[in-house]
Structure formats: C-alpha cells, structure tokens
Write an enzyme that holds these catalytic residues in place. Structure first.
Site, PDB file in Angstrom:
ATOM      1  N   ALA A 198       0.829  -1.208   0.000  1.00 25.57           N
ATOM      2  CA  ALA A 198       0.000   0.000   0.000  1.00 25.57           C
ATOM      3  C   ALA A 198       0.861   1.256   0.000  1.00 25.57           C
ATOM      4  O   ALA A 198       0.994   1.933  -1.012  1.00 25.57           O
ATOM      5  CB  ALA A 198      -0.952  -0.010   1.192  1.00 25.57           C
ATOM      6  N   ARG A 199       1.476   1.572   1.161  1.00 29.34           N
ATOM      7  CA  ARG A 199       2.341   2.745   1.264  1.00 29.34           C
ATOM      8  C   ARG A 199       3.405   2.490   2.336  1.00 29.34           C
ATOM      9  O   ARG A 199       3.103   1.937   3.395  1.00 29.34           O
ATOM     10  CB  ARG A 199       1.540   4.005   1.626  1.00 29.34           C
ATOM     11  CG  ARG A 199       0.787   4.619   0.462  1.00 29.34           C
ATOM     12  CD  ARG A 199       1.740   5.250  -0.546  1.00 29.34           C
ATOM     13  NE  ARG A 199       1.064   5.754  -1.740  1.00 29.34           N
ATOM     14  CZ  ARG A 199       0.918   5.087  -2.873  1.00 29.34           C
ATOM     15  NH1 ARG A 199       1.387   3.852  -2.960  1.00 29.34           N
ATOM     16  NH2 ARG A 199       0.330   5.635  -3.916  1.00 29.34           N
ATOM     17  N   GLU A 226      17.141   1.999   4.386  1.00 27.10           N
ATOM     18  CA  GLU A 226      17.216   1.345   5.691  1.00 27.10           C
ATOM     19  C   GLU A 226      16.572  -0.037   5.697  1.00 27.10           C
ATOM     20  O   GLU A 226      16.819  -0.832   6.602  1.00 27.10           O
ATOM     21  CB  GLU A 226      16.567   2.223   6.759  1.00 27.10           C
ATOM     22  CG  GLU A 226      15.075   2.451   6.580  1.00 27.10           C
ATOM     23  CD  GLU A 226      14.505   3.311   7.697  1.00 27.10           C
ATOM     24  OE1 GLU A 226      15.130   3.391   8.767  1.00 27.10           O
ATOM     25  OE2 GLU A 226      13.436   3.906   7.489  1.00 27.10           O
ATOM     26  N   HIS A 249       8.678  -1.889  -6.176  1.00 28.50           N
ATOM     27  CA  HIS A 249       7.422  -1.232  -6.551  1.00 28.50           C
ATOM     28  C   HIS A 249       6.858  -1.807  -7.844  1.00 28.50           C
ATOM     29  O   HIS A 249       6.529  -1.080  -8.795  1.00 28.50           O
ATOM     30  CB  HIS A 249       7.623   0.284  -6.693  1.00 28.50           C
ATOM     31  CG  HIS A 249       6.343   1.056  -6.537  1.00 28.50           C
ATOM     32  ND1 HIS A 249       6.250   2.396  -6.776  1.00 28.50           N
ATOM     33  CD2 HIS A 249       5.092   0.658  -6.179  1.00 28.50           C
ATOM     34  CE1 HIS A 249       5.014   2.818  -6.571  1.00 28.50           C
ATOM     35  NE2 HIS A 249       4.289   1.764  -6.200  1.00 28.50           N
TER      36      HIS A 249
END
Length: 393
Positions: A229-230, A259, A271
């Site tokens: 999602a995000r 990180e 993505h």
C-alpha cells in the site's frame, strides 16, 4: 474542439486511443495542455499551466500529486481504482505463499552452493526450509476495497481463515466479499489473531504508522506482514525491534528505502505490485475514458478531490463551475442566470470539503447571452474555474 493532453511516464498507447479523435496527445512537450495523464511523475513543486483542467493518474495512489494545490486551482484529479487490483492481488498471494515456505531464504542459500556434490548438499540442508502450509492459517486484510476484497476471497479459496477490517467499505465492495470472510470492528483483532497481515489503505494522517510498537506488541510470534500500500504505514524502527524479538517473521514490502535493504527478515520488491502488462493497459484505458468523459461532458467519475457528478447533457449549453463552498453560492448562480433571462434546464451542485462542483444546463441558444454569463461567472470572487460545453441541440 481539439483538446491537448500532456502525458508523463510511459502510458500505454492502446489505452490512449480511448481519448478519440478530439484529443491531441502531445507527450511531455505540451506547454499549456487541457489535461495531464501520469503514472509515477512527481508533481509536487510543479507550477500548473493556466489551461490545465484535469489530471488523471493511471493507478490508484495519488501521493505524487499535490491535491490541495490542484483543487485550489480548479483542477480535477482522477485516479483509476481497481484497474491494477488483480495484479496487486496476485503479488500479495504470491508473497504469502513464498513466505510460508521461506522460499526467499531457500533460493538464496541454494545459490551459495558449489561443487560436484551440490545435490547431496541440498538434500542435507533442505530441512531448514521446511516451512508450513497456508491452509488453516489466519490472514488479516486491512482495507477491503478493490484489492483487499479480491485477496480476502482468494485466500479463502486457498483454505485460509480470513479476518477483514474496513470501517469505510463501500456497498459495491461489500457485495463482492465472500460471506466466509469475518468482518471485525477493531484493528486490535487483526493484530492479535493473524498469522499473516496485509494492508490496503491510503496514506493519511490517521493511517500513518498504523504498524507501530503498540501494534507489534499485540501480535503473536512469527507473524508475516505484507505491505503493498504505502511505505509510511509502517514505523520501520518499531518493525526492526519486532523482527529482533521474533514477533515479525518476515516483512514483505513493495516500497524500498535504504534502511530496509539487506535487513534480516525483510523482503523488498521494487514497486512492481501493479506492474503487469494487463494492469498498465487497464489503467491507461480507464484514465483515457475518464479524461474524455470529463472534457466532453463535464461529468466526473473517480475523482479524488471532487464528488462524482453525472447528468445527461440534453441542453444547448452546459456551464461547469468549480466554486468555493460558501453559503448562498447556488442562489447566487441561479440569480445570475435569471437576471439574463436564461432558463435553467438542469442544475447539479455537490461539495467536497472547501470546494464544490456545479453542472448548469441552460435552455438557451443565444451564444452572446451565454458568453455574457460565462464572463460574469469568471469574474466572481468565489468561482475558481468556469467551463463552457456545447450541447447537441
């Protein structure tokens, strides 16, 4: 009338054919276009051209678009919800299956082997990757929209128990969800009872860091968390602590940051959740159809900053207005029309936040009078954008 459309990124050309002959596709060279069609192009800090009326995002997320600035400029922002839902669903189901058997670690280990006795080494070491089956395990789905509903249904078909959380689920989505998916009313039930959790909600002030130290503290040992999602839905510092404590067995995300790379228990995809040929075509088709309908009729479908607006154009002229949502604005619009002795055939006004959209169909054939009305609206303090659309009569 020919409309100019500026495209960013690689928009599927077959999808762009949905625009039709009244649209000129100018790639990224148009200086003052009527509409943008974009994918991942970052528009934050970009000055919008004065003629821009619409932005269509060929995808669901619109974090790369400054929504507030676009709204204040009278620009309608669209997305394409559901167009890549099947692609993301398949990516999430794949992640569940790969995590269950720890194929991520298994294939990395296998590729470190060498020598003539590789088959013997594999047989000797394969027990460390035995894993488990997903049938009978519990999946928590946070967000039961186009993507979450599909995941919940398919996980059920694979034998999983499914808990779903979404206080804002639409009627359309609710009808599509299997009756075997148990709806819960508190996120804590998801955190406390699931072997796997997948999240499908937009990033807002309320959803940021949904997965924080408090959330991880409720989870059982060896939970798998999947995030397509995000990135900002997960507090990475709390995540790393949960991995070290054995609470999170694996975190799978489609949003890489430095990180997260090469961290124990973390799998990062670049993505690509919605990046299939089919999804990109579907997104382009929907974006093209949305822009065409809006430019030709003024109707709005799938906007993130204005309400859906549908009204059959059956009058000589239509004026659409984007106006500030202030008291008596509709009365002022009606008065302006009547003062020019023009009859209103239909009027539709709906608001969303601080702004509203008005569709004004006019039973008038005198173009001079119509233009006078347009000029009057354009000079109004509370009207941001005015469009004149000629009807069929």
């Amino acid at each position: 009338m020919i409309y100019s459309v500026k495209t960013f990124n690689n928009i599927n050309q077959i999808g762009l054919k949905e625009l039709g002959n009244q649209f000129q596709i100018d790639g990224d060279k148009a200086e003052n276009p009527d509409a943008y069609i974009i994918r991942s192009q970052n528009l934050h800090g970009v000055e919008f051209p004065t003629n821009l009326k619409a932005i269509a995002r060929a995808g669901a997320g619109t974090n790369n678009i400054p929504i507030d600035e676009a709204t204040a400029a009278g620009i309608v922002v669209f997305n394409t919800p559901g167009a890549n839902a099947n692609a993301v669903k398949e990516a999430v189901i794949t992640s569940i299956l790969l995590s269950a058997r720890d194929y991520f670690s298994a294939t990395s280990w296998a590729n470190t082997l060498s020598g003539d006795d590789v088959p013997k080494q594999i047989e000797a070491g394969k027990s460390q990757f035995a894993g488990s089956e997903i049938a009978g395990k519990t999946l928590g789905v946070i967000g039961l929209g186009a993507i979450g509903a599909r995941i919940a249904n398919d996980a059920r078909r694979l034998g999983m128990n499914v808990l779903g959380y979404d206080p804002y689920v639409s009627i359309e989505a609710a009808w599509s969800i299997s009756s075997h998916v148990k709806r819960v009313n508190d996120l804590k039930e998801i955190f406390s009872n699931c072997d796997y959790i997948t999240v499908h909600v937009p990033l807002t002030a309320d959803t940021k860091n949904t997965f924080d130290a408090n959330a991880f503290a409720l989870m059982p040992k060896r939970t798998t968390l999947i995030n397509f999602a995000r990135a900002e839905l997960v507090d990475n510092a709390a995540l790393f602590e949960a991995i070290e404590a054995g609470v999170i067995k694996r975190y799978v995300t489609d949003f890489g940051t430095e990180e997260l790379l090469n961290k124990k228990g973390v799998t990062v995809f670049p993505h690509v959740g919605g990046s299939t040929e089919e999804a990109e075509l579907n997104c382009a088709i929907m974006a093209g159809q949305t822009i065409r309908r809006f430019m030709e009729t003024g109707e709005i479908t799938n906007s993130v900053n204005f309400p859906n607006m549908h009204q059959v154009l059956d009058a000589p002229y239509r004026i659409t207005l984007i106006n500030q949502n202030v008291p008596n604005i509709v009365a002022a619009i009606s008065t302006a029309v009547s003062d020019l002795d023009i009859n209103i055939a239909n009027i539709l006004n709906r608001s969303k936040g601080d702004y509203a959209y008005t569709i004004l169909d006019l039973d008038e054939t005198d173009e001079a009078k119509i233009q006078q009305l347009v000029d009057l609206f354009t000079s109004s303090d509370h009207i941001v954008k005015v469009r004149l659309i000629k009807g069929k009569k």
